[in-house]
Design a protein around this motif. Structure first.
Motif, PDB file in Angstrom:
ATOM      1  N   LYS A 150      16.238  13.231   0.658  1.00 20.16           N
ATOM      2  CA  LYS A 150      15.520  14.415   0.352  1.00 20.16           C
ATOM      3  C   LYS A 150      14.123  14.272   0.643  1.00 20.16           C
ATOM      4  O   LYS A 150      13.595  15.393   0.973  1.00 20.16           O
ATOM      5  CB  LYS A 150      15.766  14.396  -1.296  1.00 20.16           C
ATOM      6  N   VAL A 151      13.386  13.296   0.877  1.00 17.93           N
ATOM      7  CA  VAL A 151      11.979  13.065   0.891  1.00 17.93           C
ATOM      8  C   VAL A 151      11.776  13.614   2.333  1.00 17.93           C
ATOM      9  O   VAL A 151      12.089  13.101   3.315  1.00 17.93           O
ATOM     10  CB  VAL A 151      11.548  11.711   0.552  1.00 17.93           C
ATOM     11  N   ASP A 152      10.600  14.337   2.295  1.00 19.38           N
ATOM     12  CA  ASP A 152       9.895  14.844   3.599  1.00 19.38           C
ATOM     13  C   ASP A 152       8.843  14.174   3.691  1.00 19.38           C
ATOM     14  O   ASP A 152       7.984  14.228   2.963  1.00 19.38           O
ATOM     15  CB  ASP A 152       9.668  16.360   3.739  1.00 19.38           C
ATOM     16  N   GLY A 153       8.729  13.089   4.447  1.00 15.68           N
ATOM     17  CA  GLY A 153       7.538  12.129   4.601  1.00 15.68           C
ATOM     18  C   GLY A 153       8.222  10.818   5.002  1.00 15.68           C
ATOM     19  O   GLY A 153       9.029  10.417   5.940  1.00 15.68           O
ATOM     20  N   SER A 154       7.961   9.923   4.043  1.00 18.78           N
ATOM     21  CA  SER A 154       8.537   8.542   4.116  1.00 18.78           C
ATOM     22  C   SER A 154       8.873   7.748   2.844  1.00 18.78           C
ATOM     23  O   SER A 154       8.154   8.224   1.690  1.00 18.78           O
ATOM     24  CB  SER A 154       7.762   7.683   4.874  1.00 18.78           C
ATOM     25  N   LEU A 155       9.861   7.065   2.759  1.00 20.11           N
ATOM     26  CA  LEU A 155      10.207   6.222   1.425  1.00 20.11           C
ATOM     27  C   LEU A 155      11.009   4.964   1.781  1.00 20.11           C
ATOM     28  O   LEU A 155      11.881   4.827   2.364  1.00 20.11           O
ATOM     29  CB  LEU A 155      11.061   7.022   0.560  1.00 20.11           C
ATOM     30  N   SER A 156      10.352   3.833   1.261  1.00 20.24           N
ATOM     31  CA  SER A 156      10.892   2.806   1.115  1.00 20.24           C
ATOM     32  C   SER A 156      10.835   1.984  -0.420  1.00 20.24           C
ATOM     33  O   SER A 156       9.721   2.413  -0.972  1.00 20.24           O
ATOM     34  CB  SER A 156      10.505   1.414   2.233  1.00 20.24           C
ATOM     35  N   LEU A 157      11.700   1.220  -0.887  1.00 18.25           N
ATOM     36  CA  LEU A 157      11.702   1.152  -2.367  1.00 18.25           C
ATOM     37  C   LEU A 157      12.233  -0.146  -2.592  1.00 18.25           C
ATOM     38  O   LEU A 157      13.179  -0.774  -1.768  1.00 18.25           O
ATOM     39  CB  LEU A 157      12.209   2.234  -3.135  1.00 18.25           C
ATOM     40  N   LEU A 158      11.872  -0.719  -3.771  1.00 21.06           N
ATOM     41  CA  LEU A 158      12.528  -1.775  -4.570  1.00 21.06           C
ATOM     42  C   LEU A 158      12.815  -1.499  -5.863  1.00 21.06           C
ATOM     43  O   LEU A 158      12.234  -0.770  -6.748  1.00 21.06           O
ATOM     44  CB  LEU A 158      11.614  -3.151  -4.711  1.00 21.06           C
ATOM     45  N   ILE A 159      14.140  -1.658  -6.427  1.00 23.49           N
ATOM     46  CA  ILE A 159      14.528  -1.455  -7.772  1.00 23.49           C
ATOM     47  C   ILE A 159      15.034  -2.649  -8.324  1.00 23.49           C
ATOM     48  O   ILE A 159      16.042  -3.359  -7.838  1.00 23.49           O
ATOM     49  CB  ILE A 159      15.628  -0.424  -7.943  1.00 23.49           C
ATOM     50  N   LEU A 160      14.603  -3.095  -9.426  1.00 26.06           N
ATOM     51  CA  LEU A 160      14.626  -4.212 -10.188  1.00 26.06           C
ATOM     52  C   LEU A 160      15.589  -3.932 -11.195  1.00 26.06           C
ATOM     53  O   LEU A 160      15.566  -3.166 -12.181  1.00 26.06           O
ATOM     54  CB  LEU A 160      13.423  -4.545 -10.915  1.00 26.06           C
TER      55      LEU A 160
END
Length: 467
Positions: A150-160
């Motif tokens: 969905k994101v226009d741009g960039s997205l990296s993530l961590l979920i705890l």
């Protein structure tokens, strides 16, 4: 920008989390946080680091943050990790992102009668927005995939989570996510060197769009990596710490290559080669090694108290810091013809100030060699700076002047071509405006060869505007 570190351990993870997060401090100067999960549930600490380094802010809380799983982050913008309670259970999330279509996504989610907390600047916390996107789906995997797409741009993530840590890399791999391992523990982070002194060894880098979940024992791939990559080339040129590597390519070695290629196309007669501290230093070493011209340090950056100068949001502060943070070594400047290499020229503030104090300190000539091509487009994919307009870029400002304000996309492409007359006119105008003795930029083709991986995997948007 920003960086993150996540760890799952059989033992208390706080020590590794503290130092692993601290090793990302070069990526941000505004906020930092750590969140852990243990027998007492979730706990979190968040601080402003604008006035002091990460370590001094969190040392007193290390005894209170106890758990086997944890994530930490350094951020230039929003407060994170964000702790969320939803139908997925309670989780903490940290992101490295630039969401160009945030308003559109917010409006879609608000139609579902939910709400967001506004930050002090009136914007929605991007990490909170990503959490809300994930919560639109029935499970974490679908939610993460939905957010990445969905994101226009960039997205990296961590979920705890109580059961482990999810890690996901941007769908086109614009920013890195790296896995490390040691006996009884695993980690995920932006910078691979961040875990080396903690006893971890390299596991692997996630591929574009890859999603994994890990605990202290194993890593499980939930979404396979895609086959298209557009990793940011500026990671090697500037952002990355010298000891970092991306896609198997060392930052320090790439910068040596940049200097070497710059030297091969140059024939200027100078006495010494110098780099603007810190990111210009390795480029200058590569140039000096290729030419045999002595490498020198005619000025020193005062690092204990002066932050990175593009961070302050007011232009007057940028100008002050650009002037104040560099201390001249007069004995190495007087009467010298200096060739100075910086990672880039953004607004021109820093190099103009630097050049002026070199002249004032007795330099005979100051020749400038940026380690990347002219920046002509504002980055759409990383929070490189808080510029409000592309016209703050010195390249664009000069082009507007040369074209009397009438600048089309086609015209910009002409200026981006290093073999065109318009390109040379732009470079000459920048040189004159910033009072350099001479100016020669690194060519895009040479810079990509300096990296050494498939050029189709590298993002070059800020230089040539190509998606």
């Amino acid at each position: 920008m920003g960086g993150f570190f996540g760890v799952a351990s059989k033992e208390n993870c706080t020590f590794d989390l503290f130092f692993g997060t601290d090793y990302h401090s070069h990526l941000g100067t505004r906020r930092a946080s750590m969140a852990v999960y243990g027998e007492k549930g979730f706990s979190k600490a968040i601080h402003s680091i604008e006035g002091s380094p990460f370590r001094t802010k969190f040392e007193k809380e290390l005894g209170d943050l106890e758990g086997h799983y944890g994530i930490g982050c350094i951020s230039d913008f929003e407060a994170q990790p964000v702790l969320v309670r939803s139908h997925h259970g309670t989780f903490a999330i940290s992101t490295i992102s630039k969401i160009n279509n945030a308003d559109e996504i917010v409006n879609e989610i608000l139609d579902g009668n939910t709400h967001f907390f506004e930050m002090s600047n009136g914007e929605i916390n991007p990490t909170e927005l990503v959490a809300a996107m994930i919560n639109q789906k029935e499970n974490f995997i679908d939610g993460i995939k939905y957010a990445l797409d969905k994101v226009d741009g960039s997205l990296s993530l961590l979920i705890l989570t109580p059961k482990g840590i999810y890690a996901a890399r941007d769908r086109l791999g614009r920013t890195p996510v790296v896995l490390g391992k040691k006996d009884g523990a695993r980690c995920a982070c932006f910078e691979s060197f961040s875990y080396l002194n903690l006893g971890y060894e390299d596991d692997r880098e996630l591929g574009p769009g890859e999603v994994v979940v890990f605990d202290e024992n194993q890593v499980k791939t939930l979404v396979a990596p895609g086959d298209q990559m557009r990793i940011c080339t500026f990671l090697w040129v500037y952002y990355g710490y010298p000891s970092a590597s991306y896609e198997g390519v060392s930052v320090e070695k790439m910068r040596y290559n940049c200097g070497r290629f710059l030297a091969k196309r140059d024939n200027v007669e100078v006495d010494v080669v110098a780099g603007v501290p810190d990111s210009g230093t390795a480029h200058a070493i590569g140039y000096a090694n290729e030419t045999g011209i002595p490498f020198s340090r005619p000025f020193i950056k005062y690092t204990p108290t002066w932050p990175r100068s593009f961070m302050p949001t007011m232009q007057t502060q940028r100008n002050l810091i650009a002037h104040m943070k560099l201390i001249p070594v007069h004995d190495l400047i007087r009467g010298q013809r200096l060739l100075l290499i910086d990672d880039s020229i953004v607004r021109g503030t820093q190099l103009r100030e630097t050049t002026e104090f070199l002249y004032e300190s007795g330099a005979k000539e100051v020749h400038i060699r940026p380690a990347c091509p002219p920046l002509l487009f504002g980055c759409r994919y990383l929070n490189f700076s808080r510029s409000t307009s592309e016209l703050e870029l010195i390249g664009r400002k000069v082009i507007e002047e040369l074209e009397d304000g009438e600048v089309s996309r086609e015209t910009l492409e002409e200026y981006a071509d290093p073999d065109s007359e318009k390109y040379q006119a732009m470079v000459d105008a920048i040189c004159k405006k910033l009072n350099f003795t001479s100016l020669r930029y690194h060519r895009l083709d040479d810079m990509l060869e300096s990296v050494g991986i498939d050029k189709d995997k590298l993002c070059t948007y800020c230089w040539n505007g190509r998606e």
